[in-house]
Design a protein around this motif. Structure first.
Motif, PDB file in Angstrom:
ATOM      1  N   ARG A  58      50.978  76.462  31.373  1.00 46.82           N
ATOM      2  CA  ARG A  58      52.367  76.816  31.084  1.00 46.82           C
ATOM      3  C   ARG A  58      53.028  77.468  32.287  1.00 46.82           C
ATOM      4  N   SER A  59      52.292  78.348  32.948  1.00 49.76           N
ATOM      5  CA  SER A  59      52.848  79.006  34.132  1.00 49.76           C
ATOM      6  C   SER A  59      53.093  77.993  35.248  1.00 49.76           C
ATOM      7  N   LEU A  60      52.157  77.061  35.423  1.00 47.31           N
ATOM      8  CA  LEU A  60      52.322  76.055  36.467  1.00 47.31           C
ATOM      9  C   LEU A  60      53.528  75.172  36.180  1.00 47.31           C
ATOM     10  N   ALA A  61      53.738  74.830  34.902  1.00 45.37           N
ATOM     11  CA  ALA A  61      54.896  74.007  34.544  1.00 45.37           C
ATOM     12  C   ALA A  61      56.194  74.739  34.866  1.00 45.37           C
ATOM     13  N   GLY A  62      56.268  76.013  34.513  1.00 44.61           N
ATOM     14  CA  GLY A  62      57.472  76.783  34.800  1.00 44.61           C
ATOM     15  C   GLY A  62      57.708  76.951  36.282  1.00 44.61           C
ATOM     16  N   ARG A  63      56.648  77.203  37.028  1.00 42.66           N
ATOM     17  CA  ARG A  63      56.778  77.362  38.473  1.00 42.66           C
ATOM     18  C   ARG A  63      57.182  76.043  39.136  1.00 42.66           C
ATOM     19  N   SER A  64      56.684  74.926  38.613  1.00 45.24           N
ATOM     20  CA  SER A  64      57.049  73.626  39.175  1.00 45.24           C
ATOM     21  C   SER A  64      58.527  73.330  38.953  1.00 45.24           C
ATOM     22  N   LEU A  65      59.036  73.695  37.775  1.00 46.97           N
ATOM     23  CA  LEU A  65      60.464  73.533  37.519  1.00 46.97           C
ATOM     24  C   LEU A  65      61.283  74.378  38.487  1.00 46.97           C
ATOM     25  N   ALA A  66      60.823  75.598  38.736  1.00 44.25           N
ATOM     26  CA  ALA A  66      61.534  76.471  39.681  1.00 44.25           C
ATOM     27  C   ALA A  66      61.514  75.887  41.088  1.00 44.25           C
ATOM     28  N   ILE A  67      60.378  75.322  41.475  1.00 42.29           N
ATOM     29  CA  ILE A  67      60.266  74.698  42.801  1.00 42.29           C
ATOM     30  C   ILE A  67      61.291  73.578  42.945  1.00 42.29           C
ATOM     31  N   GLY A  68      61.324  72.677  41.953  1.00 39.92           N
ATOM     32  CA  GLY A  68      62.256  71.559  42.013  1.00 39.92           C
ATOM     33  C   GLY A  68      63.698  72.009  42.036  1.00 39.92           C
ATOM     34  N   ALA A  69      64.020  73.053  41.280  1.00 37.21           N
ATOM     35  CA  ALA A  69      65.393  73.547  41.231  1.00 37.21           C
ATOM     36  C   ALA A  69      65.811  74.209  42.533  1.00 37.21           C
ATOM     37  N   LEU A  70      64.861  74.797  43.249  1.00 41.17           N
ATOM     38  CA  LEU A  70      65.178  75.515  44.483  1.00 41.17           C
ATOM     39  C   LEU A  70      65.253  74.606  45.713  1.00 41.17           C
ATOM     40  N   VAL A  71      64.645  73.423  45.649  1.00 39.97           N
ATOM     41  CA  VAL A  71      64.650  72.531  46.810  1.00 39.97           C
ATOM     42  C   VAL A  71      66.065  72.170  47.256  1.00 39.97           C
ATOM     43  N   PRO A  72      66.982  71.759  46.344  1.00 39.47           N
ATOM     44  CA  PRO A  72      68.340  71.436  46.815  1.00 39.47           C
ATOM     45  C   PRO A  72      69.022  72.601  47.522  1.00 39.47           C
ATOM     46  N   ALA A  73      68.798  73.825  47.035  1.00 44.59           N
ATOM     47  CA  ALA A  73      69.392  74.998  47.690  1.00 44.59           C
ATOM     48  C   ALA A  73      68.811  75.181  49.084  1.00 44.59           C
ATOM     49  N   ALA A  74      67.494  74.970  49.221  1.00 47.17           N
ATOM     50  CA  ALA A  74      66.860  75.097  50.530  1.00 47.17           C
ATOM     51  C   ALA A  74      67.364  74.032  51.488  1.00 47.17           C
ATOM     52  N   VAL A  75      67.537  72.808  50.985  1.00 41.78           N
ATOM     53  CA  VAL A  75      68.056  71.723  51.816  1.00 41.78           C
ATOM     54  C   VAL A  75      69.476  72.043  52.268  1.00 41.78           C
ATOM     55  N   ALA A  76      70.299  72.535  51.353  1.00 46.05           N
ATOM     56  CA  ALA A  76      71.682  72.882  51.704  1.00 46.05           C
ATOM     57  C   ALA A  76      71.719  74.013  52.727  1.00 46.05           C
ATOM     58  N   LEU A  77      70.817  74.983  52.564  1.00 43.57           N
ATOM     59  CA  LEU A  77      70.784  76.129  53.477  1.00 43.57           C
ATOM     60  C   LEU A  77      70.486  75.692  54.905  1.00 43.57           C
ATOM     61  N   VAL A  78      69.528  74.779  55.070  1.00 46.09           N
ATOM     62  CA  VAL A  78      69.154  74.319  56.406  1.00 46.09           C
ATOM     63  C   VAL A  78      70.164  73.307  56.941  1.00 46.09           C
ATOM     64  N   SER A  79      70.713  72.488  56.046  1.00 48.83           N
ATOM     65  CA  SER A  79      71.634  71.432  56.479  1.00 48.83           C
ATOM     66  C   SER A  79      72.973  71.977  56.962  1.00 48.83           C
ATOM     67  N   THR A  80      73.386  73.129  56.447  1.00 56.95           N
ATOM     68  CA  THR A  80      74.707  73.660  56.803  1.00 56.95           C
ATOM     69  C   THR A  80      74.862  73.896  58.296  1.00 56.95           C
ATOM     70  N   PRO A  81      73.933  74.605  58.957  1.00 56.35           N
ATOM     71  CA  PRO A  81      74.102  74.769  60.407  1.00 56.35           C
ATOM     72  C   PRO A  81      73.970  73.464  61.180  1.00 56.35           C
ATOM     73  N   ILE A  82      73.167  72.519  60.659  1.00 60.16           N
ATOM     74  CA  ILE A  82      73.065  71.214  61.310  1.00 60.16           C
ATOM     75  C   ILE A  82      74.411  70.500  61.243  1.00 60.16           C
ATOM     76  N   GLY A  83      75.075  70.604  60.073  1.00 58.97           N
ATOM     77  CA  GLY A  83      76.396  70.007  59.928  1.00 58.97           C
ATOM     78  C   GLY A  83      77.412  70.634  60.859  1.00 58.97           C
ATOM     79  N   LYS A  84      77.360  71.959  61.003  1.00 56.61           N
ATOM     80  CA  LYS A  84      78.282  72.648  61.914  1.00 56.61           C
ATOM     81  C   LYS A  84      78.033  72.211  63.353  1.00 56.61           C
TER      82      LYS A  84
END
Length: 396
Positions: free
Chosen positions: A228-254
């Motif tokens: 159960r903990s692994l399932a919840g943590r995996s959902l959190a991982i997937g949800a956080l990836v787009p934010a991490a991608v956006a965070l790194v992509s922003t300075p590249i875009g600039k």
């Protein structure tokens, strides 16, 4: 209320040949022989089979080696898909900005979801290639030395395998990019450079880094993780990836706005090559120079690399056949477009990716055992022994 395609999506679907078909429901099945050409069921089989094998390998590592990292990557990649794909298909419902609307359209495959927008093989693609990239890098022992460096190497390995697929798909009518969408320019052949950087490279690297931070660190402290903990943590991982991608992509875009988008995206996509190639080569040399006792070697996850070698080899063989099918029309293309009106990819880059992928698989097949990984295996064996009382099985 009846669902209808947007005007831009209908135009893309028209080019793929299914715009005039009645719009199907949330799930629809087709006979493989009814698809646009024989390559569509082949790529379905490659990706769905890879996802299945990746799950078997992840469960094996969790149950046998008390190592849930690969399972977190597998499940997290599916959660990542659910976080980014549906908003692209239903931009009004998710209030997406104009520049992210109707970026592409998939062709119709044997199993389709969400009113023809999402093929099953795309769902399988995420865990299949992410698991393969993780397994290859982990087999070299890079994560034992530096988790961040290991994540960069995963981004590189994912890129070289994924881009073999990415540069052939539009030509064989697996999907079509919307050339009017601003995010799809500049491109490398038929492939937007944002796809090469954000999806093929940065996303998998962020996924694996988050998996190690959210799951791996807990395991390294000697703690166990429930299902159960692994399932919840995996959902959190997937949800956080787009934010991490956006965070790194922003300075590249600039950086691209200030100088050149092509240079910024190209340099960002090439950087993992510069970092990962010498890192993996050095790790392979260390593994060849190191001897670990058989008892230690068989306690850890490194005792078997069957998934990386078997699926990686099958993947390259299948895409070798598919590229063989595509080459005649590729050579005859004019202005980057085949006689059937489909856009072609970049062959030199694809060859470089294929050569690098083959070298990575050869490295996995010939690598020795990493001491740090064997110690990690001993730690997990010790945890299992503490739970079962069978300490006689744990020896140095």
């Amino acid at each position: 209320m009846t669902y209808t395609y947007s005007e831009a999506f209908r135009r893309l679907a028209q080019e793929l040949g299914f715009a005039d078909d009645p719009i199907k429901g949330l799930v629809h099945l087709r006979h493989p022989g009814e698809l646009a050409n024989w390559t569509l069921p082949v790529v379905e089989g490659v990706m769905i089979g890879g996802a299945g094998l990746g799950l078997l390998r992840a469960l094996e590592r969790w149950r046998r080696d008390a190592d849930p990292n690969l399972l977190a990557v597998w499940a997290g990649s599916v959660a990542y898909l659910m976080a980014i794909e549906p908003p692209l298909y239903f931009p009004d419902a998710f209030h997406m900005p104009e520049y992210l609307r109707d970026v592409f359209a998939h062709n119709v495959f044997s199993v389709q979801f969400l009113h023809e927008h999402l093929p099953l093989y795309i769902i399988a693609l995420y865990p299949a290639v992410a698991s393969l990239a993780y397994e290859i890098v982990d087999s070299f022992g890079v994560f034992s030395d530096n988790v961040l460096l290991g994540a960069v190497c995963v981004g590189f390995v994912h890129q070289i395998f994924y881009e073999i697929f990415d540069h052939i798909g539009p030509q064989l009518k697996w999907w079509i990019w919307n050339t009017d969408a601003p995010t799809n320019s500049p491109s490398l052949g038929s492939v937007p450079m944002t796809s090469v950087f954000q999806f093929a490279t940065l996303g998998p690297a962020a996924l694996v880094l988050l998996a190690h931070l959210i799951v791996g660190r807990k395991v390294d402290r000697g703690e166990t993780i429930s299902g159960r903990s692994l399932a919840g943590r995996s959902l959190a991982i997937g949800a956080l990836v787009p934010a991490a991608v956006a965070l790194v992509s922003t300075p590249i875009g600039k950086l691209g706005e200030r100088f050149s988008p092509r240079a910024a995206l190209g340099g960002s996509s090439a950087l993992p090559w510069v970092v990962a190639v010498p890192t993996l080569a050095a790790a392979w040399r260390r593994s060849r120079a190191t001897t670990v006792s058989a008892d230690a070697a068989t306690t850890g996850a490194e005792g078997s690399s069957w998934f990386g070698v078997t699926y990686g080899s099958a993947y390259l063989a299948a895409f070798g056949v598919l590229w063989g099918k595509a080459l005649p029309a590729f050579r005859a293309a004019k202005g980057g477009v085949t006689s059937e009106g489909t856009r072609i990819g970049n062959l030199p880059y694809t060859i470089a990716c294929g050569a690098a992928a083959a070298a990575a698989l050869a490295g996995v097949a010939t690598a020795g055992r990493q001491p740090a990984r064997a110690r990690r295996g001993l730690l997990r064996a010790g945890l299992r022994a503490a739970r079962t009382g069978s300490w006689g099985a744990v020896r140095r």
